[in-house]
Design a protein around this motif. Structure first.
Motif, mmCIF file in Angstrom:
data_model
loop_
_atom_site.group_PDB
_atom_site.id
_atom_site.type_symbol
_atom_site.label_atom_id
_atom_site.label_comp_id
_atom_site.label_asym_id
_atom_site.label_seq_id
_atom_site.Cartn_x
_atom_site.Cartn_y
_atom_site.Cartn_z
ATOM 1 N N GLU A 23 34.009 -65.215 38.152
ATOM 2 C CA GLU A 23 34.228 -63.360 37.025
ATOM 3 C C GLU A 23 33.160 -62.708 37.892
ATOM 4 O OE1 GLU A 23 35.630 -61.081 33.156
ATOM 5 O OE2 GLU A 23 36.202 -63.987 33.664
ATOM 6 N N ALA A 27 31.864 -59.206 39.345
ATOM 7 C CA ALA A 27 31.616 -58.275 38.375
ATOM 8 C C ALA A 27 30.176 -57.803 39.440
ATOM 9 C CB ALA A 27 30.978 -58.836 37.719
ATOM 10 N N ALA A 75 33.083 -50.906 36.113
ATOM 11 C CA ALA A 75 31.887 -52.297 36.771
ATOM 12 C C ALA A 75 30.749 -52.712 36.690
ATOM 13 C CB ALA A 75 32.053 -51.692 38.657
ATOM 14 N N ALA A 78 32.931 -53.926 33.271
ATOM 15 C CA ALA A 78 33.275 -55.585 33.174
ATOM 16 C C ALA A 78 31.961 -56.145 33.081
ATOM 17 C CB ALA A 78 33.528 -55.760 34.431
ATOM 18 N N PHE A 79 30.818 -55.814 33.698
ATOM 19 C CA PHE A 79 29.487 -56.761 33.775
ATOM 20 C C PHE A 79 29.499 -57.409 32.860
ATOM 21 C CE2 PHE A 79 24.856 -57.101 33.824
ATOM 22 C CZ PHE A 79 24.666 -58.576 34.617
ATOM 23 N N VAL A 82 31.442 -60.481 31.313
ATOM 24 C CA VAL A 82 30.893 -60.760 31.438
ATOM 25 C C VAL A 82 29.289 -62.031 31.239
ATOM 26 C CG1 VAL A 82 29.816 -62.440 34.116
ATOM 27 C CG2 VAL A 82 32.278 -60.481 33.243
#
Length: 162
Positions: A23, A27, A75, A78-79, A82
């Protein structure tokens, strides 16, 4: 002799599960980071050694500049997710080394300057917003931490040196 293209280097603690590794790589890739080489730390280090859970070494200023683009907004979200999950690995068994090492941050290391930017799991949204506009040339010594009271990224060692 030609220069090799830039690469990101990820150094992961043994506690980081493979699904989180995948993941994280995805990312970073979605955010336009250079292709990543992934390594794991040796698990026989002492308790006072490495305080982070993930170390990402890449051309950081270019990476941060790219994060401000509207095209990578999803994105980037999402980073951040993570980062939160990497900094808070699944619950370790009580009494294990993992129990003492919870909530270790992810660190972004600039390959050019060697500056480290510490991303803690519970950073507020404003910290990420300010990270995008961060000019690493303003700092000479790291690590950089987000100061919640002052609402800015800072290096205590730079400030101490005057």
């Amino acid at each position: 002799m030609t220069d090799a293209p830039p690469r990101a280097e990820l150094l992961l603690d043994q506690e980081v599960p493979d699904d989180l590794r995948r993941e994280l790589v995805a990312a970073l890739d979605a955010l336009g980071a250079p292709p990543a080489r992934v390594h794991r730390v040796l698990d026989h280090r002492g308790a006072a050694d490495i305080p982070w859970i993930v170390l990402v070494s890449l051309p950081l200023q270019a990476f941060l500049s790219g994060l401000g683009a509207e095209a990578v907004k999803d994105a980037y979200e999402a980073f951040k997710g993570v980062v939160r999950r990497a900094s808070r690995p699944s619950e370790p068994a009580p009494g294990t080394l993992g129990a003492a090492c919870r909530d270790r941050p992810m660190v972004l290391r600039d390959q050019a300057s060697g500056l480290d930017v510490v991303l803690e799991a519970d950073l507020p949204a404003e910290a990420y917003d300010r990270l995008v506009g961060l000019d690493l040339a303003e700092f000479t010594v790291g690590p950089l931490h987000y100061d919640r009271a002052q609402g800015r990224w800072r290096s205590l060692l730079d400030e101490a040196a005057g």
